[in-house]
Design a protein around this motif. Sequence first.
Motif, PDB file in Angstrom:
ATOM      1  N   SER A  35      13.735 -50.353  26.448  1.00 21.52           N
ATOM      2  CA  SER A  35      14.139 -49.128  25.758  1.00 21.52           C
ATOM      3  C   SER A  35      15.555 -48.773  26.187  1.00 21.52           C
ATOM      4  CB  SER A  35      13.177 -47.997  26.104  1.00 21.52           C
ATOM      5  OG  SER A  35      13.617 -46.774  25.556  1.00 21.52           O
ATOM      6  N   VAL A  36      16.398 -48.414  25.200  1.00 24.24           N
ATOM      7  CA  VAL A  36      17.778 -48.059  25.474  1.00 24.24           C
ATOM      8  C   VAL A  36      18.111 -46.748  24.773  1.00 24.24           C
ATOM      9  CG1 VAL A  36      18.566 -50.437  25.816  1.00 24.24           C
ATOM     10  CG2 VAL A  36      18.593 -49.452  23.514  1.00 24.24           C
ATOM     11  N   LYS A  37      19.134 -46.084  25.267  1.00 24.72           N
ATOM     12  CA  LYS A  37      19.567 -44.818  24.668  1.00 24.72           C
ATOM     13  C   LYS A  37      21.067 -44.885  24.417  1.00 24.72           C
ATOM     14  CE  LYS A  37      19.670 -39.805  25.556  1.00 24.72           C
ATOM     15  NZ  LYS A  37      19.437 -38.754  26.586  1.00 24.72           N
ATOM     16  N   ARG A  38      21.452 -44.526  23.203  1.00 22.86           N
ATOM     17  CA  ARG A  38      22.867 -44.494  22.827  1.00 22.86           C
ATOM     18  C   ARG A  38      23.096 -43.344  21.865  1.00 22.86           C
ATOM     19  NH1 ARG A  38      25.600 -47.638  18.810  1.00 22.86           N
ATOM     20  NH2 ARG A  38      23.725 -48.909  18.594  1.00 22.86           N
ATOM     21  N   ASN A  39      24.109 -42.532  22.153  1.00 23.23           N
ATOM     22  CA  ASN A  39      24.426 -41.377  21.311  1.00 23.23           C
ATOM     23  C   ASN A  39      23.204 -40.477  21.103  1.00 23.23           C
ATOM     24  OD1 ASN A  39      27.061 -42.338  21.050  1.00 23.23           O
ATOM     25  ND2 ASN A  39      26.507 -43.573  19.259  1.00 23.23           N
ATOM     26  N   ASN A  40      22.444 -40.287  22.201  1.00 27.88           N
ATOM     27  CA  ASN A  40      21.280 -39.390  22.216  1.00 27.88           C
ATOM     28  C   ASN A  40      20.075 -39.906  21.435  1.00 27.88           C
ATOM     29  OD1 ASN A  40      22.393 -37.372  23.899  1.00 27.88           O
ATOM     30  ND2 ASN A  40      23.545 -36.549  22.148  1.00 27.88           N
ATOM     31  N   PHE A  41      20.101 -41.156  20.989  1.00 21.94           N
ATOM     32  CA  PHE A  41      18.959 -41.731  20.285  1.00 21.94           C
ATOM     33  C   PHE A  41      18.512 -43.019  20.983  1.00 21.94           C
ATOM     34  CE2 PHE A  41      20.738 -38.981  17.018  1.00 21.94           C
ATOM     35  CZ  PHE A  41      19.592 -38.415  16.472  1.00 21.94           C
ATOM     36  N   TYR A  42      17.204 -43.286  20.856  1.00 20.94           N
ATOM     37  CA  TYR A  42      16.600 -44.428  21.529  1.00 20.94           C
ATOM     38  C   TYR A  42      16.296 -45.564  20.557  1.00 20.94           C
ATOM     39  CZ  TYR A  42      15.753 -41.575  25.698  1.00 20.94           C
ATOM     40  OH  TYR A  42      15.896 -40.796  26.816  1.00 20.94           O
ATOM     41  N   GLY A  43      16.372 -46.768  21.116  1.00 23.50           N
ATOM     42  CA  GLY A  43      15.965 -47.965  20.396  1.00 23.50           C
ATOM     43  C   GLY A  43      15.539 -49.020  21.398  1.00 23.50           C
ATOM     44  N   PHE A  44      15.544 -50.298  20.983  1.00 22.23           N
ATOM     45  CA  PHE A  44      15.101 -51.362  21.878  1.00 22.23           C
ATOM     46  C   PHE A  44      16.021 -52.572  21.740  1.00 22.23           C
ATOM     47  CE2 PHE A  44      11.390 -48.771  21.310  1.00 22.23           C
ATOM     48  CZ  PHE A  44      10.746 -48.797  22.542  1.00 22.23           C
ATOM     49  N   ILE A  45      16.247 -53.235  22.894  1.00 25.82           N
ATOM     50  CA  ILE A  45      16.953 -54.507  22.895  1.00 25.82           C
ATOM     51  C   ILE A  45      16.000 -55.592  23.372  1.00 25.82           C
ATOM     52  CG2 ILE A  45      19.225 -53.490  23.259  1.00 25.82           C
ATOM     53  CD1 ILE A  45      18.975 -54.272  26.241  1.00 25.82           C
TER      54      ILE A  45
END
Length: 543
Positions: free
Chosen positions: A198-208
């Motif tokens: 799980s990653v967070k960028r610009n206050n939003f989460y996603g997955f790598i």
Amino acid sequence: MKKHFIFYFLSAVLSINCFSQDYSLIPYRKGKLWGYADSTKRLVIQPKYVFSELFINGFARVKSDSGYGFINKKGFEIIKCEYDLAFEFNNGFARVSKQWKYGFINNRGVLITGIKYDEADDFKEGIARVILNKKIGYIDTTGKEIVSCMYDNIDLLGNYEYFKVWIGNKIGLLDRNGNVIVDCIYDVIWDFNENFASVKRNNFYGFINKKGKEVINCRYEYAEDFRGGLAKVKFNSRYGYINLHGEDVIKSIYDDGDSFSEGLALVKLNDKYGFINNSGVMVVDNIYDDGGFFINGIVNVKKGNLWGLVDKKGNVVVDFQYDKIILDKNMITVIKNNKRGIIDKSGKILVPLIYDYDRGDYTNGTYFNFINGYAIVRKNNKYGFINEKGGEICDLIYDEVRPFKNGFAIVGKLITPKEVKETKFNYGFINRSGKQIADCKYYAAYDFIENRALVGNTYSNNNFLDTNGREISKDFYEWAEGFKNGFAKFKQNNKYGFIDKSGKKVISAQYESVDDFKKNYAIVYYNFQSCYIDKKGRLFFEE
């Protein structure tokens, strides 16, 4: 002061790698110079060093007027005495220092790095952390900087599989060889779980994935790890679950939710809790006010103000009658009317609810948790122990108890003499059968080590107990430490010596300072100079 520094430095380094030490040659001081002698005190390597240390894996660290180095057992300087500091070999390499800069040498004396780093750590798993100009990097065993010294912080993920690196507040990932997998663009990167992070960028989460590809775009307000192929996510202030392809297999319609356990997940809908399966079907109706995680096919749930247990079909297996249920793999603890007990998964009471319940108990997590087969319990503000069958092994008469260790537990009773304002205890010991082997009469007590326990009647009045609770010596010591390798240090009349397990003073108190025996030898400070002694008290020096 300098002599004292050398002594304590020697004492500290001798605690490293003691199990690989070689005792066929013993550091020997002649006057102010050090060499090596055999066990008969016959000089084998002539004294010419400022000091010398025990051999470890065939090498010994020595210091001459020109600096630190290493010799072999023939006395050859395999690493020239030229360093301001030289640390013990660790995994085949040693840190060395000149003018407050650090580098590494191998066991052939070859520098694998320049002496240029501001800080350096020992090698572990084939890599070592280094710092240059306040920036962190890593080197391998060839001395190559596999991670350049350009990062503000570095953590290791998994089994040393990845480097998580920071530049400022942004985080990226490198592989084990230092290759960039992910540039420093994320605010958060969690550990990999089921091959996704799980990653967070610009206050939003996603997955790598492990190749660094953002396989699920950062579009969620929150995201947890994948478990069982599903991850909890938050979208438009509602919770749902996605699969490894980023597909919304369970729509984000819930007020809240937990990760899946044993194939089911707790969710909250319309202010009530229930459980869904991995297809999103509510298999346990959302009629509850709280819930936990399934363990061994059951889960604790709350209805109104009371807790019970249900199975995976929603059948009630333990009625709603308890103020709290604590469920783990090995035990079901129940609380009612501030009393605590234990039940099995059918609701049968294994330990009656007669023990006090207090969230703020002093035992820091040891209360009512089985440790080495016994749990601390309290009744009417007095402590004791139960075994795993629920039986009390002793009367609950103590004001303080500590968990069993090495077959014995320290127990204490409160003393409140008029002249003492603060709370104080006297301590004793019980064995595993609950028998009190030593009365609560000691000012201080420490766990048994090597079948002996250090106790004190006052701060400067110490002795040792054997496993029957008997004091091993008629003498008391101003100071003492626990036994190590069959010997214990003690202090009398401001001098130090050693006793054996019978309490015999095998080495009388005559030294200004002493270190622990490492196998057969200890370093001592005698007449304000350091030297070695053996277990018979023979001094390895001559003036």
